[in-house]
Design an enzyme around this catalytic site. Structure first.
Site, mmCIF file in Angstrom:
data_model
loop_
_atom_site.group_PDB
_atom_site.id
_atom_site.type_symbol
_atom_site.label_atom_id
_atom_site.label_comp_id
_atom_site.label_asym_id
_atom_site.label_seq_id
_atom_site.Cartn_x
_atom_site.Cartn_y
_atom_site.Cartn_z
ATOM 1 N N LEU A 223 0.834 -1.204 0.000
ATOM 2 C CA LEU A 223 0.000 0.000 0.000
ATOM 3 C C LEU A 223 0.872 1.259 0.000
ATOM 4 O O LEU A 223 0.611 2.218 -0.736
ATOM 5 C CB LEU A 223 -0.941 -0.013 1.220
ATOM 6 C CG LEU A 223 -1.821 1.209 1.443
ATOM 7 C CD1 LEU A 223 -2.653 1.540 0.215
ATOM 8 C CD2 LEU A 223 -2.746 0.977 2.641
ATOM 9 N N HIS B 9 -12.273 -5.766 7.627
ATOM 10 C CA HIS B 9 -12.406 -6.957 8.467
ATOM 11 C C HIS B 9 -12.646 -6.632 9.945
ATOM 12 O O HIS B 9 -12.969 -7.520 10.716
ATOM 13 C CB HIS B 9 -11.208 -7.881 8.248
ATOM 14 C CG HIS B 9 -11.115 -8.312 6.816
ATOM 15 N ND1 HIS B 9 -12.098 -9.085 6.225
ATOM 16 C CD2 HIS B 9 -10.218 -8.018 5.838
ATOM 17 C CE1 HIS B 9 -11.795 -9.260 4.945
ATOM 18 N NE2 HIS B 9 -10.658 -8.623 4.684
ATOM 19 N N TYR C 277 -7.055 -10.726 13.188
ATOM 20 C CA TYR C 277 -6.656 -9.542 12.410
ATOM 21 C C TYR C 277 -7.732 -8.458 12.509
ATOM 22 O O TYR C 277 -7.441 -7.282 12.785
ATOM 23 C CB TYR C 277 -6.427 -9.957 10.952
ATOM 24 C CG TYR C 277 -6.257 -8.802 9.993
ATOM 25 C CD1 TYR C 277 -5.128 -7.995 10.047
ATOM 26 C CD2 TYR C 277 -7.235 -8.520 9.030
ATOM 27 C CE1 TYR C 277 -4.983 -6.926 9.164
ATOM 28 C CE2 TYR C 277 -7.092 -7.466 8.149
ATOM 29 C CZ TYR C 277 -5.960 -6.668 8.224
ATOM 30 O OH TYR C 277 -5.818 -5.607 7.359
ATOM 31 N N SER D 251 -10.799 -3.341 -0.279
ATOM 32 C CA SER D 251 -9.942 -4.271 -1.033
ATOM 33 C C SER D 251 -9.016 -3.471 -1.927
ATOM 34 O O SER D 251 -9.394 -3.093 -3.038
ATOM 35 C CB SER D 251 -10.790 -5.207 -1.898
ATOM 36 O OG SER D 251 -11.768 -5.849 -1.113
HETATM 37 N N1 LIG Z 1 -3.948 -4.060 1.143
HETATM 38 C C1 LIG Z 1 -5.213 -4.053 1.511
HETATM 39 O O1 LIG Z 1 -6.150 -4.344 0.749
HETATM 40 C C2 LIG Z 1 -5.550 -3.663 2.915
HETATM 41 C C3 LIG Z 1 -6.867 -3.721 3.310
HETATM 42 C C4 LIG Z 1 -7.179 -3.339 4.585
HETATM 43 C C5 LIG Z 1 -6.202 -2.889 5.428
HETATM 44 N N2 LIG Z 1 -4.908 -2.866 5.033
HETATM 45 C C6 LIG Z 1 -3.898 -2.421 5.996
HETATM 46 O O2 LIG Z 1 -3.003 -1.519 5.378
HETATM 47 C C7 LIG Z 1 -1.701 -1.686 5.929
HETATM 48 C C8 LIG Z 1 -0.698 -1.942 4.806
HETATM 49 O O3 LIG Z 1 -1.100 -3.102 4.116
HETATM 50 P P1 LIG Z 1 -0.198 -3.725 2.963
HETATM 51 O O4 LIG Z 1 -1.104 -4.483 2.088
HETATM 52 O O5 LIG Z 1 0.689 -2.691 2.386
HETATM 53 O O6 LIG Z 1 0.666 -4.759 3.818
HETATM 54 P P2 LIG Z 1 2.218 -5.170 3.586
HETATM 55 O O7 LIG Z 1 2.430 -6.439 4.342
HETATM 56 O O8 LIG Z 1 2.562 -5.136 2.150
HETATM 57 O O9 LIG Z 1 3.001 -3.988 4.313
HETATM 58 C C9 LIG Z 1 3.135 -3.901 5.715
HETATM 59 C C10 LIG Z 1 4.515 -3.360 6.007
HETATM 60 O O10 LIG Z 1 4.625 -3.200 7.437
HETATM 61 C C11 LIG Z 1 5.966 -3.532 7.780
HETATM 62 N N3 LIG Z 1 6.051 -3.875 9.203
HETATM 63 C C12 LIG Z 1 5.475 -4.930 9.839
HETATM 64 N N4 LIG Z 1 5.810 -4.920 11.125
HETATM 65 C C13 LIG Z 1 6.609 -3.836 11.322
HETATM 66 C C14 LIG Z 1 7.267 -3.291 12.455
HETATM 67 N N5 LIG Z 1 7.200 -3.883 13.671
HETATM 68 N N6 LIG Z 1 7.982 -2.164 12.313
HETATM 69 C C15 LIG Z 1 8.084 -1.552 11.094
HETATM 70 N N7 LIG Z 1 7.489 -2.038 9.972
HETATM 71 C C16 LIG Z 1 6.752 -3.165 10.095
HETATM 72 C C17 LIG Z 1 6.324 -4.714 6.888
HETATM 73 O O11 LIG Z 1 7.740 -4.883 6.799
HETATM 74 C C18 LIG Z 1 5.665 -4.297 5.588
HETATM 75 O O12 LIG Z 1 6.570 -3.620 4.746
HETATM 76 C C19 LIG Z 1 -1.793 -2.826 6.937
HETATM 77 O O13 LIG Z 1 -1.974 -2.279 8.228
HETATM 78 C C20 LIG Z 1 -3.030 -3.568 6.500
HETATM 79 O O14 LIG Z 1 -3.639 -4.254 7.569
HETATM 80 C C21 LIG Z 1 -4.554 -3.242 3.794
#
Ligand SMILES: NC(=O)c1ccc[n+]([C@@H]2O[C@H](COP(=O)([O-])OP(=O)(O)OC[C@H]3O[C@@H](n4cnc5c(N)ncnc54)[C@H](O)[C@@H]3O)[C@@H](O)[C@H]2O)c1
Length: 276
Positions: A20, A117, A143, A172
């Site tokens: 994201l 979610h 989650y 999404s």
């Molecule tokens: N992609 C979607 O459709 C979606 C939907 C709903 C919510 N989200 C939320 O958006 C956020 C980003 O999602 P994403 O799809 O980019 O996930 P992703 O897994 O691609 O990115 C998450 C990032 O957080 C970093 N991270 C995890 N733990 C860490 C820590 N302790 N310290 C520093 N960095 C840390 C990871 O290294 C990773 O780069 C998340 O919180 C996710 O729950 C995403």
């Protein structure tokens, strides 16, 4: 053509190596914001953005990085189902660490990545009906519970300490819709940039919860919360309908959280590169 933001802000983005963040950081820089990317993973090169390799669990360091920032976008976390201990440590304790670091550093506004979610077991509404942005939580996974806790923490930090907090219930967010459910819940990468820019620059947001969703013809998530912060989605999943027609499960038709409501929700370990 990218329209520069009305206000140029200094913004720290946690989870900056994630998918994201890779969508939105270049868009925020193009709109004139100064971005500091923070992630525990290796540096990702974003033109015009500074990088800090750091875990959000390192509270003192995070607070020092936040010093002088106008806003924080908190994306770091586990984005799928996982065991309770990991969810608790990364998504719940990690969110409290980020909010506390922001408070200590004097940051004015924090934007938190919540998720559909958090309310995943909310039934799919009748045709023509929409679901309010702040529909009460009905988590479908550990989650989802962590995102409900994230919203509650944001509420606490607003009411007790005066931080402005926008919780974005991302539906999404994919490059394009993957199945029929996403014809209703898709958030396009370009709309994600518009949404986070609006959450950064809208005046006096207080505390609020808004859906993160595009202008989908078949959508059932309200656009009122987004509109209240000036978010105008441009994209519509309908353009991809022919490509995903027939890809639907009973879970998708019953609950807004789709397959995350099943006994086997998508798990973090299954992700390639899902190392902690
Ligand atoms: N992609 C979607 O459709 C979606 C939907 C709903 C919510 N989200 C939320 O958006 C956020 C980003 O999602 P994403 O799809 O980019 O996930 P992703 O897994 O691609 O990115 C998450 C990032 O957080 C970093 N991270 C995890 N733990 C860490 C820590 N302790 N310290 C520093 N960095 C840390 C990871 O290294 C990773 O780069 C998340 O919180 C996710 O729950 C995403």
């Amino acid at each position: 053509m990218v329209v520069p933001s009305a206000t140029s802000l200094r913004v720290a983005v946690t989870g900056a190596a994630g998918s994201l963040a890779r969508d939105i950081i270049p868009g925020l820089v193009a709109r004139g914001h100064e971005v500091i990317g923070i992630d525990r993973r290796e540096e990702v090169s974003f033109s015009g953005a500074r990088w800090e390799t750091c875990s959000i669990a390192d509270r003192d360091r995070v607070s020092a990085i936040f010093a002088g920032c106008d806003a924080v976008i908190h994306l770091a976390g586990i984005p799928l189902e996982d065991d309770w201990e990991s969810i608790l440590a990364v998504n719940i304790d990690g969110t409290q660490a980020v909010l506390e670091a922001a408070r200590r550093a004097g940051v004015r506004r924090v934007i938190l990545a919540s998720s559909i979610h958090a309310a995943g077991f909310v039934p799919v509404p009748e045709p023509g009906m929409t679901l309010d942005d702040a529909v009460p939580v009905r988590p479908n996974t550990f989650y989802g519970v962590s995102k409900a806790a994230l919203e509650a923490l944001g509420s606490l930090y607003h009411d007790r300490w005066g931080l402005e907090v926008v919780c974005v219930r991302i539906a999404s967010r994919f490059a394009r819709p993957q199945d029929e459910r996403m014809l209703r819940t898709w958030l396009s990468p370009a709309d994600a940039v518009r949404l986070f820019d609006a959450a950064l620059t809208a005046p006096d947001v207080g505390y609020r919860v808004v859906w993160g969703v595009s202008a989908n013809t078949r959508g059932y998530l309200s656009h009122a919360g987004g509109a209240s912060i000036g978010f105008e989605p441009h994209d519509d999943a309908e353009a991809y309908a022919a490509q995903v027609e027939g890809r639907v499960t009973a879970w998708d038709e019953r609950y807004i959280g789709g397959s995350f409501c099943s006994p086997t929700p998508p798990r973090f370990e299954a992700l390639a590169g899902g190392a902690r």
